[in-house]
Design an enzyme around this catalytic site. Sequence first.
Site, PDB file in Angstrom:
ATOM      1  N   HIS A  68     -14.229   8.233 -39.664  1.00  0.00           N
ATOM      2  CA  HIS A  68     -12.983   8.232 -38.893  1.00  0.00           C
ATOM      3  C   HIS A  68     -12.459   6.805 -38.787  1.00  0.00           C
ATOM      4  O   HIS A  68     -13.230   5.842 -38.746  1.00  0.00           O
ATOM      5  CB  HIS A  68     -13.210   8.809 -37.496  1.00  0.00           C
ATOM      6  CG  HIS A  68     -13.313  10.300 -37.491  1.00  0.00           C
ATOM      7  ND1 HIS A  68     -13.061  11.059 -36.373  1.00  0.00           N
ATOM      8  CD2 HIS A  68     -13.620  11.185 -38.467  1.00  0.00           C
ATOM      9  CE1 HIS A  68     -13.210  12.338 -36.667  1.00  0.00           C
ATOM     10  NE2 HIS A  68     -13.563  12.440 -37.923  1.00  0.00           N
ATOM     11  N   GLU A  70     -11.234   5.053 -36.377  1.00  0.00           N
ATOM     12  CA  GLU A  70     -11.712   4.268 -35.235  1.00  0.00           C
ATOM     13  C   GLU A  70     -13.120   3.721 -35.478  1.00  0.00           C
ATOM     14  O   GLU A  70     -13.440   2.597 -35.094  1.00  0.00           O
ATOM     15  CB  GLU A  70     -11.723   5.117 -33.961  1.00  0.00           C
ATOM     16  CG  GLU A  70     -10.361   5.640 -33.561  1.00  0.00           C
ATOM     17  CD  GLU A  70     -10.040   7.011 -34.149  1.00  0.00           C
ATOM     18  OE1 GLU A  70      -9.245   7.730 -33.546  1.00  0.00           O
ATOM     19  OE2 GLU A  70     -10.580   7.365 -35.227  1.00  0.00           O
ATOM     20  N   CYS A  99     -10.317  11.317 -31.491  1.00  0.00           N
ATOM     21  CA  CYS A  99     -11.003  12.575 -31.205  1.00  0.00           C
ATOM     22  C   CYS A  99     -12.062  12.298 -30.134  1.00  0.00           C
ATOM     23  O   CYS A  99     -12.348  11.132 -29.826  1.00  0.00           O
ATOM     24  CB  CYS A  99     -11.635  13.137 -32.481  1.00  0.00           C
ATOM     25  SG  CYS A  99     -13.105  12.240 -33.036  1.00  0.00           S
TER      26      CYS A  99
END
Length: 198
Positions: A68, A70, A99
């Site tokens: 992801h 991040e 998320c």
Amino acid sequence: MEAGPAPEARPLMDEQTFLDNFSHLNCPRKTYLCYEVELLVGENSIPLDEYKDFLHNESSYRRWERCHAELIFLDRMASWNLDRELRYRVTCFISWSPCPDCADELVKFLRANGHVYLRIFAARIYERFPGYEEGLRALNAAGAEVAMMTFQEFEHCWKNFVDHKQDEVESFPPWDNLGVRSEELSQRLAGILQNQED
């Protein structure tokens, strides 16, 4: 005296990539994250251009890989070894809000790095997984500023991260209903952040 090599130009995002991924009119599968870092000195801030770039999530069939956006960003930030005696403001402009799992990792990072103040501006709220509201609230409670992107943030990204025509002064081309949609999302996020569970 000989001149040293010219500094490497920072890569910029293609115009269409930005519009496809940050516009409210689309629902892209990728997550793009633009980031910049400032050194905080008293009431002033000093931009650290060596820590200004963008990245996107990577797809992986291996669940243990950090794919992801991040998490890739947290790995990148760890490699900078920011001086713990100084204070920094890290601002992320992201096409989808974190998320729940990424929010949890960001909270852990903030708890372990009190010298970093994090601001996250998201183009959209990522609602795919249950618990996204709790994740956003946990980020907010951990001291991160969590907000939706407005015209001002989209324009900032356009000027700082997008390879628009450099020989012309090309202003950010807002899409239909940008202001209305940003306001709706901002109100929705405010409701999520205020809805603290007892």
